[in-house]
Scaffold this motif. Structure first.
Motif, mmCIF file in Angstrom:
data_model
loop_
_atom_site.group_PDB
_atom_site.id
_atom_site.type_symbol
_atom_site.label_atom_id
_atom_site.label_comp_id
_atom_site.label_asym_id
_atom_site.label_seq_id
_atom_site.Cartn_x
_atom_site.Cartn_y
_atom_site.Cartn_z
ATOM 1 N N LEU A 66 87.200 6.916 -59.132
ATOM 2 C CA LEU A 66 87.921 6.100 -58.161
ATOM 3 C C LEU A 66 87.333 6.251 -56.763
ATOM 4 O O LEU A 66 87.200 5.271 -56.023
ATOM 5 N N THR A 69 83.734 4.427 -56.819
ATOM 6 C CA THR A 69 83.822 2.967 -56.876
ATOM 7 C C THR A 69 84.308 2.389 -55.556
ATOM 8 O O THR A 69 83.863 1.327 -55.132
ATOM 9 N N SER A 70 85.222 3.107 -54.880
ATOM 10 C CA SER A 70 85.690 2.601 -53.586
ATOM 11 C C SER A 70 84.577 2.642 -52.547
ATOM 12 O O SER A 70 84.463 1.740 -51.710
ATOM 13 N N SER A 228 89.077 0.473 -62.146
ATOM 14 C CA SER A 228 88.301 -0.274 -61.142
ATOM 15 C C SER A 228 88.663 -1.752 -61.112
ATOM 16 O O SER A 228 88.002 -2.526 -60.431
ATOM 17 N N GLN A 231 89.047 -3.307 -57.762
ATOM 18 C CA GLN A 231 87.902 -3.220 -56.857
ATOM 19 C C GLN A 231 87.099 -4.510 -56.880
ATOM 20 O O GLN A 231 87.303 -5.388 -57.720
ATOM 21 N N GLY A 235 82.168 -2.518 -56.877
ATOM 22 C CA GLY A 235 82.842 -1.320 -57.346
ATOM 23 C C GLY A 235 82.924 -1.248 -58.857
ATOM 24 O O GLY A 235 82.778 -0.169 -59.451
ATOM 25 N N ARG A 236 83.153 -2.376 -59.495
ATOM 26 C CA ARG A 236 83.257 -2.381 -60.968
ATOM 27 C C ARG A 236 81.927 -2.056 -61.631
ATOM 28 O O ARG A 236 81.894 -1.568 -62.764
ATOM 29 N N ALA A 239 81.750 1.614 -62.736
ATOM 30 C CA ALA A 239 82.465 1.928 -63.966
ATOM 31 C C ALA A 239 81.730 1.391 -65.186
ATOM 32 O O ALA A 239 81.671 2.053 -66.232
#
Length: 557
Positions: A66, A69-70, A228, A231, A235-236, A239
């Protein structure tokens, strides 16, 4: 049935303990962990090591996912180093599984007792959050003991034995079940520890346990992908890349499982210990082998998830990182940055008014309305973001800052609506009738507008800096503006008495605009009161820090 319920409750306690440790560490050291992650991107080995260290601290690769990804979603980190951090996170999870299998039964009551004392006595302080972490660690160790105790009678049950007997060592089927374990427990760490316990009790064989461990890794990748979902596309991609690496690990290990199982079975070591050791060795070797390929994986993920343009053209928030909500200081800083964006948009709207005052260009009016849509969108985002913050444990100064942010956001949103209404008045009264302000009246409105712009900038500065001197200066400017707008209203009435045609035609609009600017000025200067109210050294009486000597009214023009 009771035995199964005991096992499920022990698993739930393990997940809850992991959650408490993660949230406690993020609240105390969240900013430092983010700094470590954001600065460890120049070299892949450093990024890999940062992923290991951060995941070992927060007890969850999902929490690390998390955070990363942010970062990528906000453009603070490139995709390739983010994938290196995620590979390190897998190794960090395996290391914590190894640590938690040690005999730490004596430590559990000590940690829980000390943690409760610290948390209840210093709840609003950093030490209280350290106590929260101690409680979580104690619950983790206690949950592991309960899982072992609950698994023993289950292993003796013929029905449960028949259920697990259906897992005959088919790696793909076992991996699927392991992934489901991780999804149900919401933690690959919990799934691996449960698998080790079942293997140690003899309920499942070593081949099945290895398949479950590999599947638990894949399950953690699925959890990160689901997490995600809110996001951006960037961001995805993190993941997706992490999940692809886990699937590649499954393909790499398939031909090696049978000889590996035969070799491990001949070591004469407890199956539960072998499962934990395999988990650590598998993740370490897999991640080290795949670490050089992060650039290739980044390009593949960019191809799989291409950027899509915005469908409605409305501004989207840039700084409202939802993973920071568990770290109040970071979440408040993010909300401040986004609120300042709203202030910038309001300033852009305000900057369009002189053009409309002069000639009433329709295109300028459309631009102001578009900017107001952006202000409304960002205001809604900030409001919802602050509403999701856990406020029960906020220190007093953070609670005050929370209130200041929401108050300024509300005021800026109202200001945006008022500026849009002013544009509507100009479009409705001035342009269709081909009317124009007198030269003197236009100069007065433009001068008042410049003063309004200056007060908006000063008000945002007071909001950021929180200094008493600037707050007092802002209130002096507010009072000076109030006296100035009165002078201009009187001057306008004097022109009406002299029968100035342009002043007569635009009289109602002129006075309404002055009144609107007065209300805008009050909204822009409101941040000064919060600073002075929070300053314990503020003198009683005249909190504006102003003298009451009126400004001299200039002769009417």
């Amino acid at each position: 049935m009771l035995t199964l319920l005991n096992l499920l409750s022990a698993i739930a306690l393990l997940v809850w303990g992991t959650h408490i440790v993660r949230t406690g560490i993020l609240r105390v050291y969240g900013s430092q962990l983010r700094r470590i992650l954001s600065h460890s991107v120049q070299r892949r080995p450093l990024a890999f090591a940062a992923g290991i260290g951060v995941t070992a601290l927060v007890q969850s690769s999902n929490a690390t996912a998390l955070l990363v990804t942010s970062f990528v979603a906000q453009g603070l980190m490139e995709l390739a180093p983010a994938l290196a951090i995620m590979l390190g996170a897998d190794v960090g999870t395996a290391l914590m599984a190894q640590v938690l299998t040690l005999d730490l039964s004596w430590l559990s009551p000590l940690l829980i007792f000390a943690g409760v004392v610290l948390f209840l006595s210093r709840k609003q302080s950093r030490l209280g959050q350290v106590g929260r972490v101690a409680i979580g660690l104690g619950l983790l160790i206690l949950a592991l003991q309960l899982i072992v105790q609950a698994a023993k009678p289950i292993a003796e049950s013929h029905s449960i034995e028949a259920l697990f007997a259906s897992l005959t060592g088919d790696l793909l089927l076992d991996a699927l079940v392991g992934a489901l374990f991780a999804l149900i427990t919401y933690s690959s760490l919990a799934a691996v520890l449960l698998t080790a316990t079942l293997a140690g009790s003899g309920m499942i064989g070593l081949p099945v346990a290895i398949g479950l461990v590999i599947g638990a890794n894949i399950g953690s990748g699925v959890l990160a992908l689901l997490g995600s979902g809110m996001q951006s596309t960037a961001g995805r991609r993190v993941a997706v890349g992490s999940l692809l690496y886990k699937l590649l690990g499954l393909l790499l290990v398939v031909p090696l499982v049978d000889p590996l199982v035969h070799w491990m079975a001949g070591l004469g070591i407890n199956s539960g210990s072998l499962v934990i050791a395999f988990h650590l060795a598998y993740n370490s070797l897999r991640c080290l082998l795949l670490l050089p390929s992060v650039n290739l994986m980044a390009r593949l993920c960019s191809l799989l998830l291409a950027e899509r343009g915005s469908s409605n053209g409305v501004a989207a928030p840039r700084h409202l990182d939802r993973t920071a909500l568990e770290t109040p200081s970071l979440a408040l800083a993010n909300a401040v940055r986004e609120t300042l964006r709203i202030g910038d948009l309001v300033e852009q709207m305000l900057a369009q008014l002189p053009e409309l005052l002069r000639d009433g260009d329709a295109e300028v009016g459309r631009e102001v309305r578009r900017l107001d849509d952006d202000v409304d969108a960002l205001y809604s985002a900030v409001k919802l973001y602050l509403a999701q913050m856990p406020r029960e444990d906020l220190p007093a100064h953070d609670s005050r800052r929370w209130a200041e942010i929401i108050e300024l956001a509300v005021n800026l949103e109202h200001a945006g609506d008022m500026i849009e209404q002013m544009v509507g008045k100009l479009d409705h009264h001035k342009r269709p009738r081909h009317q124009a302000f007198s030269e003197t009246g236009l100069a007065e409105l433009l001068g008042l507008h410049q003063q309004l712009q200056a007060n908006l900038r000063l008000g945002l500065n007071v909001f950021v800096s929180g200094t008493r001197d600037n707050a007092q200066r802002l209130l002096r400017e507010k009072r000076r503006f109030r006296l100035h707008e009165r002078q201009l209203a009187h001057a306008h009435v004097n022109r009406l008495s002299r029968q100035v045609v342009q002043s007569i035609e635009t009289s109602a609009l002129h006075l309404e605009l002055i009144a609107d600017m007065k209300r805008l000025n009050s909204l822009f200067c409101s941040s000064a009161y919060a600073v002075l109210e929070n300053d314990d050294s503020a003198p009683a009486g005249n909190t504006d820090g102003l003298d009451d000597t009126p400004l001299q009214t200039p002769p009417a023009s």
